[in-house]
Scaffold this motif. Structure first.
Motif, PDB file in Angstrom:
ATOM      1  N   PRO A  18       0.820  -1.223   0.000  1.00  0.00           N
ATOM      2  CA  PRO A  18       0.000   0.000   0.000  1.00  0.00           C
ATOM      3  C   PRO A  18       0.851   1.270   0.000  1.00  0.00           C
ATOM      4  CG  PRO A  18       0.077  -0.951   2.196  1.00  0.00           C
ATOM      5  CD  PRO A  18       0.823  -1.892   1.280  1.00  0.00           C
ATOM      6  N   ASN A  19       0.171   2.373  -0.222  1.00  0.00           N
ATOM      7  CA  ASN A  19       0.786   3.702  -0.153  1.00  0.00           C
ATOM      8  C   ASN A  19       1.995   3.846  -1.068  1.00  0.00           C
ATOM      9  OD1 ASN A  19      -1.092   4.403   1.879  1.00  0.00           O
ATOM     10  ND2 ASN A  19       0.208   3.406   3.386  1.00  0.00           N
ATOM     11  N   ASP A  20       1.874   3.324  -2.261  1.00  0.00           N
ATOM     12  CA  ASP A  20       2.929   3.429  -3.276  1.00  0.00           C
ATOM     13  C   ASP A  20       4.238   2.761  -2.879  1.00  0.00           C
ATOM     14  OD1 ASP A  20       1.262   4.799  -5.054  1.00  0.00           O
ATOM     15  OD2 ASP A  20       1.764   6.730  -4.143  1.00  0.00           O
ATOM     16  N   LYS A  21       4.197   1.925  -1.856  1.00  0.00           N
ATOM     17  CA  LYS A  21       5.389   1.165  -1.484  1.00  0.00           C
ATOM     18  C   LYS A  21       5.683   0.163  -2.607  1.00  0.00           C
ATOM     19  CE  LYS A  21       7.275  -1.967   1.943  1.00  0.00           C
ATOM     20  NZ  LYS A  21       7.003  -2.842   3.069  1.00  0.00           N
ATOM     21  N   LYS A  22       6.937  -0.005  -2.902  1.00  0.00           N
ATOM     22  CA  LYS A  22       7.334  -0.932  -3.957  1.00  0.00           C
ATOM     23  C   LYS A  22       7.895  -2.196  -3.317  1.00  0.00           C
ATOM     24  CE  LYS A  22       8.059   2.566  -7.410  1.00  0.00           C
ATOM     25  NZ  LYS A  22       6.742   2.584  -7.891  1.00  0.00           N
ATOM     26  N   GLY A  23       7.743  -3.313  -4.015  1.00  0.00           N
ATOM     27  CA  GLY A  23       8.266  -4.568  -3.511  1.00  0.00           C
ATOM     28  C   GLY A  23       8.327  -5.601  -4.612  1.00  0.00           C
TER      29      GLY A  23
END
Length: 99
Positions: A18-23
């Motif tokens: 979420p919240n534009d977190k990248k993974g």
């Protein structure tokens, strides 16, 4: 089989980070002549799809809450669905027996 894999990957892309977190999403596939097994690993928000409530498909589309159909699809298409949380990672194993 591929539809179940695609649904799983899209759900991870939409909800695990979420919240534009990248993974990253790691996908391993193994075929042993009897079954095909996909092991999907991500470091996103913990989520166990095997514990998700069953969708009431007897309700009309307008009366049914949004969500859950993808998990239903994966459960219906695959022979086994197994979830583990290992080292802060979601590890989902999808297995389909092959004739």
């Amino acid at each position: 089989r591929l539809l179940a894999l695609e649904e799983t990957i899209v759900n991870i892309m939409n909800y695990a980070y979420p919240n534009d977190k990248k993974g990253d999403i790691l996908i391993n596939m193994k075929y042993d002549g009897k079954a095909i097994r996909f092991v999907i690993t991500d470091e996103g928000v913990a989520f166990d799809p095997t514990q998700a409530a069953e969708v009431d498909t007897t309700l009309s589309a307008k009366d049914r809450p949004i969500g859950g159909l993808g998990i239903l699809l994966v459960r219906e298409l695959m022979d086994t669905v197994n979830y583990e949380r290992i080292d802060d990672k979601n590890v989902l194993t999808l297995k389909k027996l092959v004739n």
